[in-house]
Design a protein around this motif. Sequence first.
Motif, short mmCIF file in Angstrom:
data_model
loop_
_atom_site.label_atom_id
_atom_site.label_comp_id
_atom_site.label_asym_id
_atom_site.label_seq_id
_atom_site.Cartn_x
_atom_site.Cartn_y
_atom_site.Cartn_z
N UNK A 48 -3.08 -5.52 -4.95
CA UNK A 48 -3.04 -6.98 -4.78
C UNK A 48 -2.99 -7.65 -6.15
N UNK A 49 -3.42 -6.91 -7.16
CA UNK A 49 -3.45 -7.41 -8.53
C UNK A 49 -2.04 -7.34 -9.13
N UNK A 50 -1.44 -8.48 -9.50
CA UNK A 50 -0.07 -8.44 -10.04
C UNK A 50 0.07 -7.50 -11.24
N UNK A 51 -1.02 -7.32 -12.02
CA UNK A 51 -0.94 -6.44 -13.19
C UNK A 51 -0.73 -4.98 -12.81
N UNK A 52 -1.03 -4.65 -11.55
CA UNK A 52 -0.88 -3.25 -11.10
C UNK A 52 0.42 -3.04 -10.32
N UNK A 53 1.19 -4.10 -10.15
CA UNK A 53 2.44 -3.98 -9.39
C UNK A 53 3.57 -3.58 -10.33
N UNK A 54 4.35 -2.59 -9.92
CA UNK A 54 5.47 -2.12 -10.73
C UNK A 54 5.04 -1.54 -12.06
N UNK A 55 3.82 -1.01 -12.11
CA UNK A 55 3.26 -0.57 -13.38
C UNK A 55 3.41 0.93 -13.63
N UNK B 65 3.93 2.14 -3.06
CA UNK B 65 5.29 1.78 -3.46
C UNK B 65 5.26 0.57 -4.39
N UNK B 66 4.40 -0.38 -4.09
CA UNK B 66 4.28 -1.59 -4.91
C UNK B 66 3.77 -1.25 -6.31
N UNK B 67 2.96 -0.22 -6.41
CA UNK B 67 2.37 0.12 -7.72
C UNK B 67 3.38 0.76 -8.67
N UNK B 68 4.46 1.30 -8.10
CA UNK B 68 5.41 2.09 -8.92
C UNK B 68 6.52 1.24 -9.53
N UNK B 69 6.98 1.72 -10.68
CA UNK B 69 8.21 1.16 -11.25
C UNK B 69 9.38 1.60 -10.38
N UNK C 278 13.27 3.50 -4.73
CA UNK C 278 14.64 3.36 -5.22
C UNK C 278 14.71 2.56 -6.52
N UNK C 279 15.67 2.93 -7.39
CA UNK C 279 15.82 2.24 -8.69
C UNK C 279 16.41 0.86 -8.48
#
Length: 240
Positions: free
Chosen positions: A115-122, A149-153, A239-240
């Motif tokens: 839920x923390x934006x800093x951990x999204x796509x990180x 999935x949200x946590x991953x680049x 997916x990229x």
Amino acid sequence: MAPATESHPTDDPSFGLAVDRYDLIQQQLIPGYGSLARLAVALLAASPLASEQGADVLVAGCGTGAELQEAVAQRPDWHLSAIDPSAAMLAEARSRLAGAAAIDWRQTTVEHLTEDPACQGRFAGALSVLVLQSLADDGSKLAFLTGLARSLRPGGQLVLVDLMSTSLPSLEGQLAAAWVGFQRASGLQVPAEQLAPLTQGLHPVGMARLTSLVNAAGFSDPARIFQALAFEGFLLQKPS
Ligand SMILES: C[S@@+](CC[C@H](N)C(=O)[O-])C[C@H]1O[C@@H](n2cnc3c(N)ncnc32)[C@H](O)[C@@H]1O
């Protein structure tokens, strides 16, 4: 990010009953448990993004620290984040990894962390070993996978290991008997109250349902990379 000492309503103190004997019990209960963490880390370390020097890697449901110990041994350059909602499990992992590496410890769930934006796509990669099986298929599994999935680049991979429903109904009885035989031959002798948190209330799904859940969460189809009786390991990609 959320504070490292965040308490969490899903922390389950009953799991702490088995913490001191957790590893032995898992080895006697789960075929191949001794190799799971090593294999999971080796797979992620060979992935396109997590193979990079100093990659950020999330260990989701770190338990007593098996995947973390392997990660530190195989990839001391990784920046590790370790999360678990159980205070007892997290404390045991922290003590085993004390001084081994700088690890970002958080008492929380994947769902709350992301839920923390800093951990999204990180994160370049994530490990989830024997966690999804404990979540009901009532939206909880989907929320957990969506968080991962949200946590991953984009292009990041998840190594997912879980108890599955058999895809071979005609062999169901034989596989169940073989699991009991494996436990007996491994010398499993555990009081019912300690075994219960590890064996009861699990919610395995079959391959078709897992595929539907991971696709809905934002992953590509799961690629099975190993199986021992009903315990299966998968590689998933955002997916990229
Ligand atoms: C069976 S243990 C597996 C621990 C470790 N991965 C291993 O293989 O030994 C499952 C762990 O997942 C944690 N867990 C449960 N729900 C979770 C969630 N939503 N997010 C992160 N961890 C969770 C539990 O507290 C427990 O420590």
